[in-house]
Design an enzyme around this catalytic site. Structure first.
Site, PDB file in Angstrom:
ATOM      1  N   GLY A   1      19.686  -3.422   2.655  1.00  0.00           N
ATOM      2  CA  GLY A   1      21.054  -3.947   2.621  1.00  0.00           C
ATOM      3  C   GLY A   1      21.116  -5.153   3.538  1.00  0.00           C
TER       4      GLY A   1
ATOM      5  N   GLY B   1      23.630  -7.146   3.884  1.00  0.00           N
ATOM      6  CA  GLY B   1      25.048  -7.485   4.019  1.00  0.00           C
ATOM      7  C   GLY B   1      25.404  -7.717   5.483  1.00  0.00           C
TER       8      GLY B   1
ATOM      9  CB  VAL C   1      25.931  -3.327   8.932  1.00  0.00           C
ATOM     10  CG1 VAL C   1      25.170  -2.506   9.979  1.00  0.00           C
ATOM     11  CG2 VAL C   1      27.425  -3.026   9.021  1.00  0.00           C
ATOM     12  N   GLY C   2      23.549  -5.116   7.930  1.00  0.00           N
ATOM     13  CA  GLY C   2      22.096  -5.261   7.812  1.00  0.00           C
ATOM     14  C   GLY C   2      21.603  -6.587   8.382  1.00  0.00           C
TER      15      GLY C   2
ATOM     16  CG  ASN D   1      28.186   4.076  -1.051  1.00  0.00           C
ATOM     17  OD1 ASN D   1      28.004   3.129  -1.816  1.00  0.00           O
ATOM     18  ND2 ASN D   1      28.944   3.985   0.020  1.00  0.00           N
TER      19      ASN D   1
ATOM     20  CB  VAL E   1      24.182   2.258   8.657  1.00  0.00           C
ATOM     21  CG1 VAL E   1      25.448   1.589   9.167  1.00  0.00           C
ATOM     22  CG2 VAL E   1      23.079   2.151   9.707  1.00  0.00           C
ATOM     23  CB  THR E   2      25.207   4.017   3.507  1.00  0.00           C
ATOM     24  OG1 THR E   2      24.223   2.983   3.506  1.00  0.00           O
ATOM     25  CG2 THR E   2      26.085   3.896   2.273  1.00  0.00           C
TER      26      THR E   2
ATOM     27  CG  HIS F   1      31.676   7.396  11.119  1.00  0.00           C
ATOM     28  ND1 HIS F   1      32.183   6.895  12.289  1.00  0.00           N
ATOM     29  CD2 HIS F   1      31.623   6.346  10.265  1.00  0.00           C
ATOM     30  CE1 HIS F   1      32.408   5.606  12.139  1.00  0.00           C
ATOM     31  NE2 HIS F   1      32.091   5.252  10.914  1.00  0.00           N
TER      32      HIS F   1
HETATM   33  O1  TXD Z   1      29.491   3.757  11.701  1.00  0.00           O
HETATM   34  C1  TXD Z   1      29.010   3.554  10.624  1.00  0.00           C
HETATM   35  N1  TXD Z   1      28.065   4.352  10.160  1.00  0.00           N
HETATM   36  C2  TXD Z   1      29.440   2.402   9.797  1.00  0.00           C
HETATM   37  C3  TXD Z   1      29.144   2.443   8.384  1.00  0.00           C
HETATM   38  C4  TXD Z   1      29.893   1.201  10.400  1.00  0.00           C
HETATM   39  C5  TXD Z   1      30.040   0.076   9.642  1.00  0.00           C
HETATM   40  C6  TXD Z   1      29.728   0.017   8.218  1.00  0.00           C
HETATM   41  N2  TXD Z   1      29.561   1.324   7.622  1.00  0.00           N
HETATM   42  C7  TXD Z   1      29.040   1.370   6.236  1.00  0.00           C
HETATM   43  O2  TXD Z   1      27.796   0.686   6.152  1.00  0.00           O
HETATM   44  C8  TXD Z   1      29.918   0.698   5.200  1.00  0.00           C
HETATM   45  O3  TXD Z   1      30.988   1.548   4.807  1.00  0.00           O
HETATM   46  C9  TXD Z   1      28.923   0.496   4.081  1.00  0.00           C
HETATM   47  O4  TXD Z   1      28.721   1.711   3.365  1.00  0.00           O
HETATM   48  C10 TXD Z   1      27.616   0.161   4.828  1.00  0.00           C
HETATM   49  C11 TXD Z   1      27.273  -1.312   4.889  1.00  0.00           C
HETATM   50  O5  TXD Z   1      28.330  -2.051   5.430  1.00  0.00           O
HETATM   51  P1  TXD Z   1      28.339  -3.662   5.350  1.00  0.00           P
HETATM   52  O6  TXD Z   1      29.554  -4.136   6.040  1.00  0.00           O
HETATM   53  O7  TXD Z   1      27.015  -4.215   5.760  1.00  0.00           O
HETATM   54  O8  TXD Z   1      28.523  -3.864   3.763  1.00  0.00           O
HETATM   55  P2  TXD Z   1      28.106  -5.131   2.874  1.00  0.00           P
HETATM   56  O9  TXD Z   1      28.259  -6.383   3.663  1.00  0.00           O
HETATM   57  O10 TXD Z   1      28.838  -4.969   1.605  1.00  0.00           O
HETATM   58  O11 TXD Z   1      26.552  -4.926   2.623  1.00  0.00           O
HETATM   59  C12 TXD Z   1      26.016  -3.936   1.802  1.00  0.00           C
HETATM   60  C13 TXD Z   1      24.798  -4.517   1.125  1.00  0.00           C
HETATM   61  C14 TXD Z   1      25.125  -5.630   0.119  1.00  0.00           C
HETATM   62  O12 TXD Z   1      24.414  -6.811   0.461  1.00  0.00           O
HETATM   63  C15 TXD Z   1      24.659  -5.062  -1.215  1.00  0.00           C
HETATM   64  O13 TXD Z   1      24.132  -6.041  -2.105  1.00  0.00           O
HETATM   65  C16 TXD Z   1      23.577  -4.095  -0.769  1.00  0.00           C
HETATM   66  O14 TXD Z   1      24.118  -3.480   0.394  1.00  0.00           O
HETATM   67  N3  TXD Z   1      23.193  -3.075  -1.749  1.00  0.00           N
HETATM   68  C17 TXD Z   1      21.924  -2.680  -1.935  1.00  0.00           C
HETATM   69  N4  TXD Z   1      20.784  -3.035  -1.308  1.00  0.00           N
HETATM   70  C18 TXD Z   1      19.652  -2.444  -1.719  1.00  0.00           C
HETATM   71  N5  TXD Z   1      19.609  -1.520  -2.713  1.00  0.00           N
HETATM   72  C19 TXD Z   1      20.728  -1.119  -3.336  1.00  0.00           C
HETATM   73  N6  TXD Z   1      20.665  -0.204  -4.312  1.00  0.00           N
HETATM   74  C20 TXD Z   1      21.952  -1.722  -2.959  1.00  0.00           C
HETATM   75  N7  TXD Z   1      23.230  -1.575  -3.378  1.00  0.00           N
HETATM   76  C21 TXD Z   1      23.982  -2.402  -2.623  1.00  0.00           C
END
Ligand code: TXD
Length: 325
Positions: free
Chosen positions: A26, A28, A30-31, A112, A135-136, A192
């Site tokens: 990911g 995005g 956080v990643g 998810n 983290v998701t 959480h």
């Molecule tokens: O405390 C905690 N655990 C959290 C959790 C704090 C902050 C964010 N939290 C969760 O982390 C949030 O509810 C999301 O489920 C994740 C990721 O958050 P982020 O803000 O980084 O989300 P983005 O910016 O949408 O990034 C997610 C990325 C995006 O680039 C997608 O294209 C990618 O995930 N994505 C994938 N990558 C690889 N493989 C698959 N299948 C895939 N699907 C989506």
């Protein structure tokens, strides 16, 4: 090099440098921010994976081009292929979707869950025994799913939430008392989500329990703001959710593992009888080191705290039931 926030008395600044390879799934908010933090703290080499073509490649190239200025020689690869993740020591899963208007929690859970299954299956093809940090969201349920889908020992699977929730609580306490954040050790357990369990009795300011320094109604306000911490940020941002504090929180866990620090942190860990709970991942204090979750630390909770933790466990178990494993 920047010294990392260690959460009060959790230890001296991180040692830097390791031979480890960290994969972040990911690319995005956080990643990508986590990738930047890992590289710029010289912790490990990074592979950044995303399904969207071009995004991990573009962000990796940008991060690489920051290296001469920020001063590290770490490798960063951005890719849509799992071959490049081969033999990763640590894998952080941030891939997933956030809830959009009109979507139920169950919709998010289903979507998810599909992503986590797919990601974990691909990781396991190329890395035999990584430590997985999930983290998701919904966090505790996705961590359980990653554990089941990977076949890894429970010790090697852990979810990030408690460090973030505790850091939020510490921030609010520092602001209210007008003291340095570095003196505060906050403790938040449970899921959480709405049923998270902030623990004022186990929250200290240089060893002084919070109730010594703050009135109950002010503590209650901070506890509630901590519970709503994620939503407060979403309300400001409108699209997307928090990522600076979440990525900093994952980094603290990664550092504990990479340097085998045995740091006691609140994390989502598998419980097997501790706190009277079994067969689920839930936020508890645990010792984090080179082997992953090396020990769940059991606190002597009072009746109200125990009940709150069990309510939290019930909410997680309902989510797990919805996974149809
Ligand atoms: O405390 C905690 N655990 C959290 C959790 C704090 C902050 C964010 N939290 C969760 O982390 C949030 O509810 C999301 O489920 C994740 C990721 O958050 P982020 O803000 O980084 O989300 P983005 O910016 O949408 O990034 C997610 C990325 C995006 O680039 C997608 O294209 C990618 O995930 N994505 C994938 N990558 C690889 N493989 C698959 N299948 C895939 N699907 C989506």
């Amino acid at each position: 090099m920047v010294a990392l926030y260690q959460g009060g008395h959790r230890g001296p600044p991180l040692q830097q440098g390791s031979n480890m390879k960290i994969t972040i799934i990911g690319a995005g908010q956080v990643g990508a921010t986590l990738a930047q933090r890992v590289l710029e703290n010289d912790l490990a080499d990074v592979v950044l994976v995303d399904v969207v073509e071009g995004v991990p490649q573009g962000k990796a190239l940008d991060l690489a081009q920051a290296a001469p200025v920020t001063g590290h020689d770490r490798k960063i690869i951005g890719t849509n292929q799992y071959q490049e993740t081969k033999n990763s020591d640590v894998v952080v899963i941030t891939a997933g979707l956030a809830r959009k208007p009109g979507m139920t929690r169950e919709d998010l859970l289903g979507m998810n869950a599909k992503i986590i299954r797919d990601v974990v299956e691909n990781i396991m093809k190329f890395s035999p025994s990584p430590i997985m940090i999930v983290v998701t969201n919904p966090l505790d349920i996705m961590t359980y799913l990653a554990y089941k889908a990977s076949g890894l020992p429970a010790q090697r699977v852990v979810g990030m939430a408690g460090v973030l929730d505790s850091s939020r609580m510490a921030t609010f306490i520092a602001q209210a008392l007008g003291v340095s954040v570095s003196t505060i050790q906050a403790m938040v357990l449970g899921s959480h989500g709405e049923t998270m369990v902030p623990l004022p009795r186990f929250t200290t300011i240089s060893g002084i329990p919070l109730p010594e320094l703050m009135k109950p109604d002010q503590i209650e306000k901070i506890v509630q703001r901590t519970r709503d911490g994620g939503a407060e940020i979403v309300a400001h941002l409108k699209t997307g959710s928090a990522f600076y504090a979440p990525s900093a929180s994952v980094l603290q866990m990664v550092a504990a593992i990479v340097h085998d620090k045995k740091t006691v942190l609140p994390v989502s860990a598998f419980v097997q009888g501790e706190y009277g709970l079994r067969d689920l991942f839930i936020g508890v204090p645990a010792k984090l080191g080179g082997k992953g979750v090396e020990q769940v630390v059991e606190l002597s909770l009072n009746q109200a705290e125990k009940e709150a933790l069990h309510r939290s466990a019930k909410a997680i178990q309902e989510g797990i039931a919805g996974l149809r494993l």
